[in-house]
Write an enzyme that holds these catalytic residues in place. Structure first.
Site, short mmCIF file in Angstrom:
data_model
loop_
_atom_site.label_atom_id
_atom_site.label_comp_id
_atom_site.label_asym_id
_atom_site.label_seq_id
_atom_site.Cartn_x
_atom_site.Cartn_y
_atom_site.Cartn_z
N ASP A 86 -3.75 -6.69 -74.52
CA ASP A 86 -2.95 -5.67 -73.84
C ASP A 86 -2.35 -4.75 -74.91
OD1 ASP A 86 -0.90 -7.05 -75.03
OD2 ASP A 86 0.24 -7.37 -73.20
N LYS A 134 -9.40 -6.94 -69.63
CA LYS A 134 -8.13 -7.61 -69.91
C LYS A 134 -7.72 -8.52 -68.76
CE LYS A 134 -3.99 -7.17 -69.13
NZ LYS A 134 -2.71 -6.62 -68.67
#
Ligand code: SF4
Length: 212
Positions: free
Chosen positions: A136, A118
Protein backbone atom coordinates in the site's frame (compact mmCIF):
# COMPACT_ATOMS: atom_id res chain seq x y z
CA UNK A 1 22.34 -10.57 7.41
CA UNK A 2 20.44 -9.25 4.37
CA UNK A 3 19.14 -5.75 4.96
CA UNK A 4 15.45 -6.63 4.48
CA UNK A 5 15.73 -9.32 7.17
CA UNK A 6 17.54 -6.93 9.50
CA UNK A 7 14.73 -4.41 9.04
CA UNK A 8 12.21 -7.14 9.82
CA UNK A 9 14.03 -8.07 13.04
CA UNK A 10 14.31 -4.44 14.21
CA UNK A 11 10.68 -3.58 13.45
CA UNK A 12 9.48 -6.78 15.12
CA UNK A 13 11.15 -5.63 18.34
CA UNK A 14 9.79 -2.12 17.94
CA UNK A 15 6.17 -3.05 17.20
CA UNK A 16 5.40 -6.35 18.97
CA UNK A 17 1.66 -5.81 18.53
CA UNK A 18 1.60 -5.00 14.80
CA UNK A 19 -1.38 -6.62 13.12
CA UNK A 20 -4.16 -6.04 10.62
CA UNK A 21 -6.06 -2.85 11.44
CA UNK A 22 -9.30 -3.97 9.80
CA UNK A 23 -11.96 -5.75 11.87
CA UNK A 24 -13.39 -8.88 10.21
CA UNK A 25 -14.50 -12.40 11.01
CA UNK A 26 -14.44 -14.16 7.66
CA UNK A 27 -12.48 -13.99 4.38
CA UNK A 28 -15.62 -12.52 2.79
CA UNK A 29 -15.73 -9.68 5.33
CA UNK A 30 -12.00 -9.06 4.90
CA UNK A 31 -12.48 -8.80 1.14
CA UNK A 32 -15.23 -6.20 1.59
CA UNK A 33 -13.28 -4.26 4.22
CA UNK A 34 -10.15 -4.21 2.09
CA UNK A 35 -12.12 -2.93 -0.90
CA UNK A 36 -13.53 -0.21 1.34
CA UNK A 37 -10.13 0.74 2.73
CA UNK A 38 -8.69 2.20 -0.50
CA UNK A 39 -7.77 5.80 0.28
CA UNK A 40 -9.57 5.56 3.63
CA UNK A 41 -8.35 4.85 7.14
CA UNK A 42 -8.89 1.44 8.75
CA UNK A 43 -10.64 3.27 11.58
CA UNK A 44 -13.23 4.83 9.28
CA UNK A 45 -13.84 1.46 7.62
CA UNK A 46 -14.25 -0.35 10.96
CA UNK A 47 -16.71 2.28 12.12
CA UNK A 48 -18.95 1.55 9.16
CA UNK A 49 -18.53 -2.24 9.03
CA UNK A 50 -19.22 -2.77 12.73
CA UNK A 51 -22.96 -2.32 12.19
CA UNK A 52 -22.92 -3.39 8.56
CA UNK A 53 -21.57 -6.89 9.33
CA UNK A 54 -24.04 -7.34 12.16
CA UNK A 55 -26.91 -6.87 9.74
CA UNK A 56 -25.23 -8.33 6.66
CA UNK A 57 -22.63 -10.85 7.81
CA UNK A 58 -22.23 -12.88 4.61
CA UNK A 59 -22.63 -13.01 0.85
CA UNK A 60 -26.22 -14.21 0.99
CA UNK A 61 -27.33 -11.23 3.05
CA UNK A 62 -25.21 -8.75 1.05
CA UNK A 63 -26.87 -9.95 -2.15
CA UNK A 64 -30.21 -8.61 -0.91
CA UNK A 65 -28.85 -5.04 -1.08
CA UNK A 66 -29.26 -2.81 -4.13
CA UNK A 67 -26.31 -0.72 -5.27
CA UNK A 68 -28.03 2.39 -3.87
CA UNK A 69 -28.53 0.69 -0.50
CA UNK A 70 -24.84 -0.20 -0.38
CA UNK A 71 -24.03 3.44 -1.19
CA UNK A 72 -26.22 4.60 1.65
CA UNK A 73 -24.53 2.27 4.13
CA UNK A 74 -20.95 3.12 3.22
CA UNK A 75 -21.32 6.80 2.37
CA UNK A 76 -19.12 7.90 5.28
CA UNK A 77 -16.15 6.31 3.51
CA UNK A 78 -14.29 8.09 0.70
CA UNK A 79 -14.99 7.12 -2.93
CA UNK A 80 -18.17 5.42 -1.77
CA UNK A 81 -19.98 5.61 -5.09
CA UNK A 82 -17.27 3.79 -6.97
CA UNK A 83 -16.76 1.32 -4.13
CA UNK A 84 -20.51 0.56 -3.98
CA UNK A 85 -20.58 -0.19 -7.69
CA UNK A 86 -17.56 -2.47 -7.46
CA UNK A 87 -18.88 -4.27 -4.39
CA UNK A 88 -22.33 -4.74 -5.94
CA UNK A 89 -20.80 -6.29 -9.07
CA UNK A 90 -18.18 -8.27 -7.16
CA UNK A 91 -20.88 -9.92 -5.00
CA UNK A 92 -22.67 -11.21 -8.09
CA UNK A 93 -19.53 -12.58 -9.69
CA UNK A 94 -18.53 -14.22 -6.44
CA UNK A 95 -21.87 -16.00 -6.42
CA UNK A 96 -22.02 -16.87 -10.13
CA UNK A 97 -18.43 -17.75 -10.91
CA UNK A 98 -17.07 -19.00 -7.59
CA UNK A 99 -20.08 -20.57 -5.91
CA UNK A 100 -20.05 -17.91 -3.21
CA UNK A 101 -16.53 -18.79 -2.03
CA UNK A 102 -13.75 -16.20 -1.86
CA UNK A 103 -11.08 -17.53 -4.26
CA UNK A 104 -7.75 -18.59 -2.79
CA UNK A 105 -5.54 -17.56 -5.67
CA UNK A 106 -4.32 -14.27 -7.06
CA UNK A 107 -5.64 -14.67 -10.60
CA UNK A 108 -9.23 -15.43 -9.61
CA UNK A 109 -9.29 -12.75 -6.92
CA UNK A 110 -8.00 -10.15 -9.36
CA UNK A 111 -10.66 -11.14 -11.89
CA UNK A 112 -13.31 -9.77 -9.51
CA UNK A 113 -14.55 -6.18 -10.07
CA UNK A 114 -12.66 -3.66 -7.97
CA UNK A 115 -10.07 -6.16 -6.75
CA UNK A 116 -6.50 -5.16 -7.58
CA UNK A 117 -3.28 -6.84 -6.62
CA UNK A 118 -3.04 -5.13 -3.23
CA UNK A 119 -6.54 -6.19 -2.17
CA UNK A 120 -6.00 -9.71 -3.49
CA UNK A 121 -2.67 -9.95 -1.64
CA UNK A 122 -4.24 -8.80 1.64
CA UNK A 123 -6.96 -11.46 1.37
CA UNK A 124 -4.49 -14.22 0.47
CA UNK A 125 -1.92 -13.54 3.16
CA UNK A 126 -4.28 -12.37 5.89
CA UNK A 127 -7.30 -14.67 5.52
CA UNK A 128 -5.71 -17.77 4.01
CA UNK A 129 -2.06 -17.54 5.07
CA UNK A 130 -1.02 -17.91 1.42
CA UNK A 131 2.25 -16.08 0.69
CA UNK A 132 1.68 -12.66 -0.87
CA UNK A 133 3.11 -9.23 -0.14
CA UNK A 134 0.58 -6.38 -0.22
CA UNK A 135 2.08 -3.00 -1.00
CA UNK A 136 0.00 0.00 0.00
CA UNK A 137 1.08 3.62 0.14
CA UNK A 138 2.92 3.14 3.47
CA UNK A 139 4.79 0.00 2.41
CA UNK A 140 5.73 1.61 -0.91
CA UNK A 141 7.10 4.75 0.75
CA UNK A 142 8.86 3.11 3.70
CA UNK A 143 10.61 0.29 1.80
CA UNK A 144 11.97 2.73 -0.75
CA UNK A 145 13.14 5.22 1.86
CA UNK A 146 14.92 2.54 3.88
CA UNK A 147 16.48 1.26 0.67
CA UNK A 148 15.18 -2.30 0.72
CA UNK A 149 13.12 -1.62 -2.41
CA UNK A 150 13.92 0.51 -5.43
CA UNK A 151 11.22 -0.26 -7.97
CA UNK A 152 8.82 2.46 -9.06
CA UNK A 153 5.40 0.81 -8.82
CA UNK A 154 3.69 -0.96 -5.90
CA UNK A 155 3.38 -4.21 -7.89
CA UNK A 156 7.09 -4.24 -8.69
CA UNK A 157 7.98 -3.45 -5.07
CA UNK A 158 5.79 -6.39 -4.05
CA UNK A 159 7.80 -8.68 -6.35
CA UNK A 160 11.04 -7.21 -5.05
CA UNK A 161 10.12 -7.78 -1.41
CA UNK A 162 9.01 -11.33 -2.06
CA UNK A 163 12.42 -12.09 -3.53
CA UNK A 164 14.24 -10.58 -0.56
CA UNK A 165 12.31 -12.15 2.30
CA UNK A 166 11.50 -15.72 3.31
CA UNK A 167 7.80 -16.46 2.68
CA UNK A 168 7.10 -16.88 6.38
CA UNK A 169 7.98 -13.21 6.94
CA UNK A 170 5.63 -11.69 4.37
CA UNK A 171 2.55 -11.41 6.56
CA UNK A 172 4.12 -9.77 9.59
CA UNK A 173 6.56 -7.61 7.59
CA UNK A 174 3.64 -6.07 5.74
CA UNK A 175 2.00 -5.06 9.04
CA UNK A 176 5.31 -3.89 10.53
CA UNK A 177 5.98 -1.59 7.59
CA UNK A 178 2.46 -0.15 7.71
CA UNK A 179 2.77 0.48 11.46
CA UNK A 180 6.17 2.11 10.97
CA UNK A 181 4.77 4.24 8.15
CA UNK A 182 1.87 5.42 10.28
CA UNK A 183 3.78 6.07 13.48
CA UNK A 184 7.30 7.12 12.47
CA UNK A 185 8.11 7.13 8.77
CA UNK A 186 5.18 9.36 7.94
CA UNK A 187 4.73 10.81 4.45
CA UNK A 188 5.34 14.36 5.66
CA UNK A 189 8.06 15.06 8.23
CA UNK A 190 9.22 11.53 9.08
CA UNK A 191 10.52 11.28 12.64
CA UNK A 192 14.00 10.22 11.57
CA UNK A 193 15.91 11.28 14.69
CA UNK A 194 13.93 8.91 16.90
CA UNK A 195 13.62 6.14 14.31
CA UNK A 196 14.84 2.65 15.15
CA UNK A 197 16.08 2.22 11.57
CA UNK A 198 18.09 5.40 11.13
CA UNK A 199 21.47 3.61 11.30
CA UNK A 200 20.64 1.54 8.25
CA UNK A 201 18.19 3.81 6.41
CA UNK A 202 19.18 5.09 2.97
CA UNK A 203 16.98 8.19 3.20
CA UNK A 204 18.44 9.14 6.58
CA UNK A 205 22.00 8.73 5.35
CA UNK A 206 21.59 10.56 2.07
CA UNK A 207 18.87 13.14 2.50
CA UNK A 208 18.03 13.81 6.11
CA UNK A 209 21.61 14.16 7.37
CA UNK A 210 22.62 16.40 4.44
CA UNK A 211 19.86 18.86 5.23
CA UNK A 212 21.13 19.51 8.73
S1 SF4 B 1 15.17 7.07 9.34
FE1 SF4 B 1 13.52 8.40 8.61
S2 SF4 B 1 13.18 7.85 6.48
FE2 SF4 B 1 14.38 6.22 7.43
S3 SF4 B 1 12.84 4.71 8.07
FE3 SF4 B 1 13.24 6.05 9.79
S4 SF4 B 1 11.70 7.65 9.67
FE4 SF4 B 1 11.77 6.63 7.68
Amino acid sequence: MAKAIKVYEILKEEYPDAKCGLDYHTPFQLLISTMLSAQATDKSVNKVTEDLYKQYPDLESFLTLTQEEIEEKIKKIGLYKNKSKNIYNMLRELEERFGGQVPKNMEDLMSLPGVGRKTASVVLVEAFNIPAFPVDTHVFRVTRRIGIASENTPDKVSDEMMKKLPKKYYHLMHHLLITHGRQTCTAQNPKCEKCCLKEICKYYKIEFKNRK
